[in-house]
Design a protein around this motif. Sequence first.
Motif, short mmCIF file in Angstrom:
data_model
loop_
_atom_site.label_atom_id
_atom_site.label_comp_id
_atom_site.label_asym_id
_atom_site.label_seq_id
_atom_site.Cartn_x
_atom_site.Cartn_y
_atom_site.Cartn_z
N LYS A 11 59.51 29.98 -11.43
CA LYS A 11 60.06 28.78 -10.49
C LYS A 11 59.29 27.91 -10.17
CE LYS A 11 62.59 29.58 -5.68
NZ LYS A 11 62.40 30.75 -4.59
N GLU A 12 58.04 27.73 -9.68
CA GLU A 12 57.26 26.41 -9.77
C GLU A 12 57.28 25.35 -10.60
OE1 GLU A 12 56.07 25.22 -6.61
OE2 GLU A 12 56.71 27.17 -5.56
N ALA A 13 57.33 26.21 -12.03
CA ALA A 13 56.68 25.64 -12.84
C ALA A 13 58.23 24.22 -13.17
CB ALA A 13 57.21 26.01 -14.19
N MET A 14 59.83 25.60 -12.92
CA MET A 14 60.77 24.72 -13.12
C MET A 14 61.10 23.59 -11.79
SD MET A 14 62.70 26.44 -15.19
CE MET A 14 64.38 25.33 -15.26
N ILE A 19 61.62 17.63 -11.16
CA ILE A 19 61.59 16.67 -10.23
C ILE A 19 60.50 15.29 -10.96
CG2 ILE A 19 59.54 15.65 -8.57
CD1 ILE A 19 59.83 18.33 -6.88
N ASP A 20 59.93 15.78 -11.57
CA ASP A 20 59.93 14.82 -13.07
C ASP A 20 61.06 14.27 -13.43
OD1 ASP A 20 57.00 15.34 -11.95
OD2 ASP A 20 57.19 17.20 -14.39
N PHE A 21 61.66 14.85 -13.83
CA PHE A 21 63.00 14.24 -14.58
C PHE A 21 63.87 13.88 -13.73
CE2 PHE A 21 67.33 14.49 -15.96
CZ PHE A 21 67.23 14.99 -17.43
N TYR A 370 55.57 6.95 -8.93
CA TYR A 370 54.53 8.45 -9.25
C TYR A 370 53.07 7.82 -8.47
CZ TYR A 370 57.43 8.95 -13.22
OH TYR A 370 58.40 9.49 -14.13
N GLY A 371 53.67 6.72 -7.49
CA GLY A 371 51.82 6.54 -6.47
C GLY A 371 51.34 8.01 -5.99
N PRO A 372 51.57 8.87 -5.61
CA PRO A 372 51.12 9.85 -5.06
C PRO A 372 49.57 10.33 -5.66
CG PRO A 372 53.40 9.87 -4.18
CD PRO A 372 52.96 9.09 -5.49
N LYS A 373 49.78 10.29 -6.76
CA LYS A 373 48.16 11.12 -8.11
C LYS A 373 47.02 10.04 -7.67
CE LYS A 373 49.73 12.58 -11.81
NZ LYS A 373 50.27 12.88 -13.46
N ILE A 374 47.39 8.71 -7.79
CA ILE A 374 46.18 7.55 -7.29
C ILE A 374 46.30 8.13 -6.52
CG2 ILE A 374 45.24 6.29 -8.09
CD1 ILE A 374 45.61 7.01 -10.19
N ILE A 375 47.04 8.03 -4.87
CA ILE A 375 46.92 7.38 -3.78
C ILE A 375 45.78 8.59 -3.71
CG2 ILE A 375 47.52 7.77 -1.62
CD1 ILE A 375 49.80 6.19 -2.74
N ARG A 376 45.83 10.04 -4.05
CA ARG A 376 44.96 11.33 -3.59
C ARG A 376 43.75 11.24 -4.19
NH1 ARG A 376 49.79 13.81 -5.33
NH2 ARG A 376 51.28 14.91 -3.03
N THR A 377 43.75 10.61 -4.91
CA THR A 377 42.38 10.22 -5.85
C THR A 377 41.79 9.68 -5.19
OG1 THR A 377 43.63 11.50 -8.38
CG2 THR A 377 40.68 9.47 -7.93
#
Length: 543
Positions: A11-14, A19-21, A370-377
């Motif tokens: 369910k989480e993967a779907m 969201i990615d789509f 796509y910003g959240p990924k680097i913001i978290r890093t």
Amino acid sequence: MEILTVKKLEKEAMKSSGIDFIRLGFALFFMVVVLSYSFISTGGIPNNLFLAIAALFGAYMAMNIGANDVANNVGPAVGSKALTMGGAIIIAAIFEASGALIAGGDVVKTIKKGIIDISAFGGNTDSFIWAMMAALLAAAVWLNIATMAKAPVSTTHSIVGGVMGAGIAAAGFSIVAWGTVAKIALSWIVSPVLGGMVAALFLFAIKKTIVYKEDKIEAATKWVPVFVAIMSWAFVTYLTLKGLKKIWPEIVNTFSFLPQSNSPSFSIASTLGIIVAFFVYFLVKKTVTTRSVKLKNSRDGVNILFTVPLIFAAALLSFAHGANDVANAIGPLAAISDAVMTGGISSNAGIPLWVMAVGALGIAIGLALYGPKIIRTVGSEITELDQMRAFSVAMAASITVIIASQLGLPVSSTHIAVGGIFGVGFLREYLEKTEKKDIIAIGQEAVEDEKKVLKALNTELKNLDSKKEKRKDDYQRIVTLYQMIDEEEEKIKEVKKDLKQAQKVQYVKRDAIKKIIAAWIITVPAAAILSALIYFMIRGIVL
């Protein structure tokens, strides 16, 4: 139970793939709109298809800037919980776009920072256009790869590598200004070191003047206005020097008392900063005095007072980044637009409004998607940040650029911000080890004492073992000695373990350091190799 877990994971993967789509759909829609507008608006002009494809690459590049580079401005604020992720994205998107559209440079060196000599193209416009297209796409692809790897890298270095690689592919190694490339390599060291030192200095000053005091709130009432006033001076100076270059002539015309010049000098920028800082000091002093009554005499209470200044810092850094870096990043697109429109190659090219809009909107969209990924890093995966530490990083980002620009040192805003985060983390490690210095000294002394006891026991055991004729009590003593030696070795092992624990203070994640530094080092060569390959591919398709 296992079936339920599997179903939950599915369910989480779907949900994640859905969201990615959606993200991909929005990104592709923006790129198609840019492609269509560019192609339709330049209909009838030779090579307009190249311009339309270049605009597509420009849109892709802008979104990757938003996804990777902008995180440095808002990451610390998010990591310290001064801003939520959603709030940071909204603020950064608005101020990045505003900086690009309001104060972005109207004339940009099309060949970024003199990386290559355009005369080497020999007036071959087609070859020049292919090279700039390759540079744009290569820089964008590299930024995309870095974002996927959660590594914050420099947009400027990416585009420099792209231009260099395409230039070499088109005209050989002699086209490159290697002196400029050497300066860029120097910035890999200068930027993070300077940023780290300035950030650590400010954090240490905050600790000495406020955190280490018995009455923290009273100290904060006295010193927070001073620190915020310094921040105001730094940001007004920084924004004037770096963010208002385009509109400075209009400002001078409006305010006739200002010295007539095409760009602001450091003395003018600094004077404006001091004037603003003076008013900010008294405003913040009044606000802090009122709020301090309700605050607890604790570190958390002090942190609350830095929250609003930190939000302003994130907004102003985003505006300055939009004004100063976006035009540079879309420089190759401006170069292609000029070459297509004029049919020639120019070392300078005006940036059309639609090109600037591609940069501004692309950054906002890339950041949101796509910003959240680097913001978290940047915000939480290098070291733990609170408001005071994040404030110190923001101060470093502005002051380091001011210092470097006056000394003529090449710097990268990305490297400064990340270096600032390293700086506050390493300062915490140093202070923690300093505080534990006495404990470590006692531990080391205890180890030495236990070793002496162990040595004495072993010597006694050796002497007894060497006796030819042993009595009954000698055998009993030998058994006792073996037991004592085992106990002593266990005791030494425990003391060493405690000592190692006291010495092992790591607030900066070493794996993150290695990954980020590796990404910094390979950015220019990676973008250059990609660019050269793309250039040959474009040339092969066209010819």
